[in-house]
Motif scaffolding. Structure first.
Motif, PDB file in Angstrom:
ATOM      1  N   VAL A  22      -8.185   8.068  -6.145  1.00 10.82           N
ATOM      2  CA  VAL A  22      -7.838   9.485  -6.069  1.00 10.82           C
ATOM      3  C   VAL A  22      -8.980  10.236  -5.400  1.00 10.82           C
ATOM      4  CG1 VAL A  22      -7.127  11.521  -7.372  1.00 10.82           C
ATOM      5  CG2 VAL A  22      -6.594   9.223  -8.252  1.00 10.82           C
ATOM      6  N   GLY A  23      -8.664  11.082  -4.441  1.00 14.44           N
ATOM      7  CA  GLY A  23      -9.692  11.812  -3.709  1.00 14.44           C
ATOM      8  C   GLY A  23      -9.619  13.314  -3.928  1.00 14.44           C
ATOM      9  N   LYS A  24     -10.583  14.003  -3.369  1.00 19.37           N
ATOM     10  CA  LYS A  24     -10.579  15.467  -3.392  1.00 19.37           C
ATOM     11  C   LYS A  24      -9.487  15.983  -2.465  1.00 19.37           C
ATOM     12  CE  LYS A  24     -15.613  15.406  -4.037  1.00 19.37           C
ATOM     13  NZ  LYS A  24     -16.927  15.748  -3.446  1.00 19.37           N
ATOM     14  N   ALA A  25      -9.087  17.226  -2.663  1.00 15.38           N
ATOM     15  CA  ALA A  25      -8.029  17.818  -1.856  1.00 15.38           C
ATOM     16  C   ALA A  25      -8.337  17.697  -0.362  1.00 15.38           C
ATOM     17  CB  ALA A  25      -7.828  19.281  -2.239  1.00 15.38           C
ATOM     18  N   PHE A  26      -7.376  17.211   0.399  1.00 12.45           N
ATOM     19  CA  PHE A  26      -7.451  17.042   1.856  1.00 12.45           C
ATOM     20  C   PHE A  26      -8.537  16.054   2.290  1.00 12.45           C
ATOM     21  CE2 PHE A  26      -5.564  21.219   1.095  1.00 12.45           C
ATOM     22  CZ  PHE A  26      -4.335  21.028   1.721  1.00 12.45           C
ATOM     23  N   ASP A  27      -8.974  15.204   1.368  1.00 18.79           N
ATOM     24  CA  ASP A  27      -9.969  14.188   1.716  1.00 18.79           C
ATOM     25  C   ASP A  27      -9.328  12.797   1.696  1.00 18.79           C
ATOM     26  OD1 ASP A  27     -12.341  13.034   2.418  1.00 18.79           O
ATOM     27  OD2 ASP A  27     -13.217  13.093   0.402  1.00 18.79           O
ATOM     28  N   GLU A  28      -8.199  12.686   2.384  1.00 20.53           N
ATOM     29  CA  GLU A  28      -7.566  11.371   2.510  1.00 20.53           C
ATOM     30  C   GLU A  28      -8.492  10.375   3.193  1.00 20.53           C
ATOM     31  OE1 GLU A  28      -4.248  14.297   2.098  1.00 20.53           O
ATOM     32  OE2 GLU A  28      -6.049  14.218   3.354  1.00 20.53           O
ATOM     33  N   ALA A  29      -9.374  10.871   4.049  1.00 21.72           N
ATOM     34  CA  ALA A  29     -10.265   9.985   4.802  1.00 21.72           C
ATOM     35  C   ALA A  29     -11.122   9.123   3.875  1.00 21.72           C
ATOM     36  CB  ALA A  29     -11.155  10.800   5.737  1.00 21.72           C
ATOM     37  N   THR A  30     -11.624   9.700   2.776  1.00 22.86           N
ATOM     38  CA  THR A  30     -12.489   8.940   1.872  1.00 22.86           C
ATOM     39  C   THR A  30     -11.723   7.853   1.140  1.00 22.86           C
ATOM     40  OG1 THR A  30     -14.076  10.738   1.568  1.00 22.86           O
ATOM     41  CG2 THR A  30     -13.963   9.079  -0.177  1.00 22.86           C
ATOM     42  N   ILE A  31     -10.546   8.189   0.612  1.00 21.24           N
ATOM     43  CA  ILE A  31      -9.807   7.147  -0.118  1.00 21.24           C
ATOM     44  C   ILE A  31      -9.325   6.052   0.830  1.00 21.24           C
ATOM     45  CG2 ILE A  31      -9.179   8.617  -2.068  1.00 21.24           C
ATOM     46  CD1 ILE A  31      -6.394   8.915  -0.871  1.00 21.24           C
ATOM     47  N   LEU A  32      -8.989   6.417   2.070  1.00 19.94           N
ATOM     48  CA  LEU A  32      -8.615   5.403   3.055  1.00 19.94           C
ATOM     49  C   LEU A  32      -9.812   4.510   3.391  1.00 19.94           C
ATOM     50  CD1 LEU A  32      -6.392   7.578   5.420  1.00 19.94           C
ATOM     51  CD2 LEU A  32      -5.622   5.532   4.193  1.00 19.94           C
ATOM     52  N   ARG A  33     -10.981   5.117   3.526  1.00 21.32           N
ATOM     53  CA  ARG A  33     -12.190   4.342   3.846  1.00 21.32           C
ATOM     54  C   ARG A  33     -12.515   3.328   2.756  1.00 21.32           C
ATOM     55  NH1 ARG A  33     -17.652   5.640   2.629  1.00 21.32           N
ATOM     56  NH2 ARG A  33     -17.065   7.782   2.103  1.00 21.32           N
ATOM     57  N   VAL A  34     -12.477   3.774   1.509  1.00 18.42           N
ATOM     58  CA  VAL A  34     -12.832   2.888   0.402  1.00 18.42           C
ATOM     59  C   VAL A  34     -11.757   1.820   0.209  1.00 18.42           C
ATOM     60  CG1 VAL A  34     -13.379   2.779  -2.048  1.00 18.42           C
ATOM     61  CG2 VAL A  34     -14.138   4.737  -0.689  1.00 18.42           C
TER      62      VAL A  34
ATOM     63  N   LEU B 257      -3.472  16.371  -5.545  1.00 14.54           N
ATOM     64  CA  LEU B 257      -4.532  15.627  -4.853  1.00 14.54           C
ATOM     65  C   LEU B 257      -3.995  14.410  -4.097  1.00 14.54           C
ATOM     66  CD1 LEU B 257      -7.178  15.740  -7.731  1.00 14.54           C
ATOM     67  CD2 LEU B 257      -7.097  17.172  -5.676  1.00 14.54           C
ATOM     68  N   PRO B 258      -4.783  13.872  -3.154  1.00 18.73           N
ATOM     69  CA  PRO B 258      -4.378  12.649  -2.461  1.00 18.73           C
ATOM     70  C   PRO B 258      -4.743  11.414  -3.276  1.00 18.73           C
ATOM     71  CG  PRO B 258      -6.472  13.394  -1.569  1.00 18.73           C
ATOM     72  CD  PRO B 258      -6.058  14.416  -2.611  1.00 18.73           C
TER      73      PRO B 258
ATOM     74  N   GLN C 258       5.873  15.247  -2.419  1.00 19.91           N
ATOM     75  CA  GLN C 258       5.107  15.025  -1.198  1.00 19.91           C
ATOM     76  C   GLN C 258       5.550  13.722  -0.547  1.00 19.91           C
ATOM     77  OE1 GLN C 258       1.773  16.559   1.127  1.00 19.91           O
ATOM     78  NE2 GLN C 258       3.954  16.577   1.003  1.00 19.91           N
ATOM     79  N   ILE C 259       5.708  13.751   0.770  1.00 22.30           N
ATOM     80  CA  ILE C 259       6.117  12.571   1.537  1.00 22.30           C
ATOM     81  C   ILE C 259       4.874  11.784   1.941  1.00 22.30           C
ATOM     82  CG2 ILE C 259       7.205  11.799   3.692  1.00 22.30           C
ATOM     83  CD1 ILE C 259       8.918  14.360   3.565  1.00 22.30           C
ATOM     84  N   GLY C 260       4.984  10.439   1.947  1.00 18.36           N
ATOM     85  CA  GLY C 260       3.862   9.611   2.374  1.00 18.36           C
ATOM     86  C   GLY C 260       4.319   8.234   2.808  1.00 18.36           C
ATOM     87  N   PRO C 261       3.421   7.459   3.428  1.00 18.01           N
ATOM     88  CA  PRO C 261       3.769   6.139   3.955  1.00 18.01           C
ATOM     89  C   PRO C 261       3.598   5.009   2.940  1.00 18.01           C
ATOM     90  CG  PRO C 261       1.558   6.741   4.675  1.00 18.01           C
ATOM     91  CD  PRO C 261       2.084   7.902   3.860  1.00 18.01           C
ATOM     92  N   ILE C 262       4.407   3.981   3.107  1.00 19.55           N
ATOM     93  CA  ILE C 262       4.251   2.704   2.404  1.00 19.55           C
ATOM     94  C   ILE C 262       4.115   1.631   3.477  1.00 19.55           C
ATOM     95  CG2 ILE C 262       5.298   1.055   0.813  1.00 19.55           C
ATOM     96  CD1 ILE C 262       6.725   3.364  -0.548  1.00 19.55           C
TER      97      ILE C 262
ATOM     98  N   VAL D 109       0.844  -1.194   0.000  1.00 15.22           N
ATOM     99  CA  VAL D 109       0.000   0.000   0.000  1.00 15.22           C
ATOM    100  C   VAL D 109       0.878   1.242   0.000  1.00 15.22           C
ATOM    101  CG1 VAL D 109      -1.689   1.326   1.321  1.00 15.22           C
ATOM    102  CG2 VAL D 109      -1.891  -1.171   1.179  1.00 15.22           C
ATOM    103  N   GLY D 110       0.612   2.160  -0.928  1.00 20.87           N
ATOM    104  CA  GLY D 110       1.368   3.411  -0.989  1.00 20.87           C
ATOM    105  C   GLY D 110       0.428   4.596  -1.026  1.00 20.87           C
ATOM    106  N   LEU D 111       0.615   5.542  -0.112  1.00 19.78           N
ATOM    107  CA  LEU D 111      -0.291   6.690   0.008  1.00 19.78           C
ATOM    108  C   LEU D 111       0.453   7.988  -0.267  1.00 19.78           C
ATOM    109  CD1 LEU D 111      -2.952   8.081   0.874  1.00 19.78           C
ATOM    110  CD2 LEU D 111      -2.152   7.901   3.243  1.00 19.78           C
ATOM    111  N   LYS D 112      -0.028   8.743  -1.266  1.00 19.34           N
ATOM    112  CA  LYS D 112       0.457  10.098  -1.520  1.00 19.34           C
ATOM    113  C   LYS D 112      -0.570  11.069  -0.952  1.00 19.34           C
ATOM    114  CE  LYS D 112       0.486  13.779  -4.778  1.00 19.34           C
ATOM    115  NZ  LYS D 112      -0.287  14.591  -3.833  1.00 19.34           N
ATOM    116  N   PRO D 113      -0.256  11.783   0.106  1.00 20.88           N
ATOM    117  CA  PRO D 113      -1.216  12.749   0.665  1.00 20.88           C
ATOM    118  C   PRO D 113      -1.386  13.959  -0.243  1.00 20.88           C
ATOM    119  CG  PRO D 113       0.500  12.123   2.256  1.00 20.88           C
ATOM    120  CD  PRO D 113       0.958  11.679   0.905  1.00 20.88           C
ATOM    121  N   THR D 114      -2.387  14.764   0.064  1.00 20.56           N
ATOM    122  CA  THR D 114      -2.578  16.044  -0.607  1.00 20.56           C
ATOM    123  C   THR D 114      -1.322  16.892  -0.467  1.00 20.56           C
ATOM    124  OG1 THR D 114      -4.903  15.970   0.071  1.00 20.56           O
ATOM    125  CG2 THR D 114      -4.076  18.082  -0.735  1.00 20.56           C
ATOM    126  N   TYR D 115      -0.977  17.616  -1.525  1.00 18.17           N
ATOM    127  CA  TYR D 115       0.171  18.521  -1.455  1.00 18.17           C
ATOM    128  C   TYR D 115      -0.051  19.529  -0.319  1.00 18.17           C
ATOM    129  CZ  TYR D 115       3.752  21.857  -2.925  1.00 18.17           C
ATOM    130  OH  TYR D 115       4.855  22.679  -2.963  1.00 18.17           O
ATOM    131  N   GLY D 116       0.877  19.576   0.613  1.00 21.89           N
ATOM    132  CA  GLY D 116       0.762  20.477   1.757  1.00 21.89           C
ATOM    133  C   GLY D 116       0.268  19.801   3.025  1.00 21.89           C
TER     134      GLY D 116
END
Length: 489
Positions: free
Chosen positions: A457-469, A436-437, A212-216, A189-196
């Motif tokens: 791919v989610g809306k800006a700062f909506d990491e919660a939705t892509i994580l949920r799905v 975008l995230p 952008q930094i993110g977790p794997i 699993v690789g997550l690119k957060p919203t820029y910023g």
């Protein structure tokens, strides 16, 4: 089930119950590196002594029953362009072969504050420029699923180390897909957060408007935990967004009923390997059976994303890498007769061919007489790509498509054809241009046994939705539970 197959929350629970010690976790990571890294070459620098000292101190705190966060004592590996105080940071370049930072990147400090243990720095394409990890200044990393294949890049070391279960989580950086593409190639699993969303302070810059930094991680829940620890506003980063960070764990409800998914026809049809397409369509059917709906959409400017990205990223790289001149830090050429020769020789000897190629392209695009024709035009096309996303998100909750057009390719297969290599990023680049995230998760395996990834791919700062799905899909399938034969037993 081995220690590294468990979720972060399960390991945390065992630490709280004193069934495990932090020293056990660190020693397990060090042993796994010794056992498997000779085959995959994911690790550049190991800080064994400091890691064991930190483990001892954390165990003493545990004995006093002090409060502990979820990442307490968990081992991590960081991509080698994330600065770590006292631990060599080279961006996998010979030019920084002797660079020992005197400060921590914000994400490094946040992991220290969370009492995670950074054990090692991980291999990458030099200065994050590449998509296969064959451009490292030291040695290529190999894919744990089949060591004749690439792990992807530029965070190939971070993804390969995660697939090989060398750490409980790793961090990478993503400029045009450099977290998500190797995650797809390595079945993690690789997550690119919203820029910023996550501070870039202390990240050795490639392209400042895109990085952008993110977790794997092994699974989506772990990604949510790590993102929770590293996200947030940072006054040291002028591009950091002062936006509230939600509780990502509470978003993992497993509920997708009523969710509207857009599938870009430009990223599911021609040019996508049939096995990749079939796996992604099967994933859509799975989500549909869980109550989501999906429709094909159009993002017409996608075809211009690759040239737009390489003009903008190379232009920014040309500017950012000007600081590496042999004067202030890093390796210095010894055979120079004057200052100009020092610059030339240091950069000629220190930079690899891919870095030189991008610096030259970027310098040309920014030069007098060409700026308007290339750089300015690319920025205008970037705006059109952003508008494509906005148009889709007016009617849909998220966008879903393959992470990569193909599965991993063989080492050496595309290294002499930069254009073919660059086109591998067609599915991931638009997300960075729009800031975008996005998350890549395993959705199947090809007939050759290599993993297939799909991207949400989610809306800006909506990491919660892509994580949920992503989490809901993951709970309904078993792709994420498979691991390479290399690490069995």
């Amino acid at each position: 089930m081995s220690l590294f197959d468990q979720r972060l929350s399960e390991v945390h629970s065992q630490l709280r119950k004193r069934e495990l010690s932090v020293t056990d976790l660190v020693e397990a990571s060090l042993q796994q590196i010794k056992d498997v890294d000779g085959a995959i070459k994911a690790v550049l620098h190991v800080d064994e002594e400091a890691a064991l000292q930190q483990a001892k101190a954390l165990d003493e705190r545990l004995a006093k029953e002090e409060e502990m966060g979820l990442l307490y004592g968990l081992t991590a590996g960081l991509k080698d362009n994330i600065v770590t105080k006292g631990l060599r940071t080279t961006a996998a370049s010979k030019l920084l072969g002797n660079y020992d930072p005197v400060y921590d990147a914000t994400v490094s400090q946040k992991l220290k504050d969370a009492n995670a243990v950074v054990v090692a720095k991980l291999n990458m394409d030099e200065f994050a420029m590449g998509g296969s990890n064959e451009n490292s200044g030291f040695f290529p990393t190999r894919n744990p699923w089949n060591t004749e294949y690439v792990p992807g890049g530029s965070s190939g070391g971070s993804a390969a180390a995660m697939a090989a279960r060398q750490f409980f989580f790793t961090l990478g950086s993503d400029t045009g897909g450099s977290i998500r593409q190797p995650a797809a190639f390595c079945g993690v699993v690789g997550l690119k957060p919203t820029y910023g969303r996550v501070s870039r302070y202390g990240l050795i810059a490639f392209a400042s408007s895109l990085d952008q930094i993110g977790p794997i991680t092994k699974n989506v829940e772990d990604a949510a935990y790590v993102l929770q620890a590293i996200a947030g506003y940072d006054p040291y980063d002028s591009t950091s967004a002062d936006v509230e960070v939600p509780d990502y764990l509470s978003a993992l409800t497993g509920e997708v009923k009523g969710l509207r998914i857009g599938v870009p026809k430009e990223l599911i049809g021609e040019g996508i390997d049939p096995e990749v397409r079939e796996s992604v369509l099967a994933a859509l059917k799975q989500l549909e059976s869980m109550g989501a709906t999906w429709s094909e959409v159009s993002m017409p400017h996608t075809e211009y994303a690759v040239p737009t990205y390489y003009l903008l990223a190379s232009s920014e790289a040309s500017s950012n890498l000007a600081r590496f001149d042999g004067v202030r830090y890093g390796v210095r050429a010894e055979n120079a007769d004057n200052l100009i020769e020092l610059y030339k020789e240091t950069r000629s000897q220190g930079f690899g061919s891919e870095v030189k190629r991008r610096i030259m392209l970027g310098t040309y695009a920014l030069s007098s007489g060409y700026y308007d024709a290339y750089y300015k035009k690319a920025q205008q096309v970037r705006t059109l790509i952003i508008q494509d996303f906005q148009n889709v998100f007016a009617d849909f909750d998220l966008i879903l498509h393959p992470t990569t057009p193909t599965t991993a390719f063989k080492l050496g297969e595309k290294v002499d054809d930069p254009v073919k290599m660059y086109l591998e990023d067609i599915c991931t680049i638009p997300v960075n241009l729009a800031g975008l995230p996005a998350i890549s998760i395993p959705c199947g395996f090809a007939s050759n046994g290599l993993p297939i990834g799909m991207q949400l791919v989610g809306k800006a700062f909506d990491e919660a939705t892509i994580l949920r799905v992503a989490h809901a899909y993951e709970q309904a399938t078993s792709h994420h539970q498979r691991k390479p034969e290399l690490v069995r037993g």
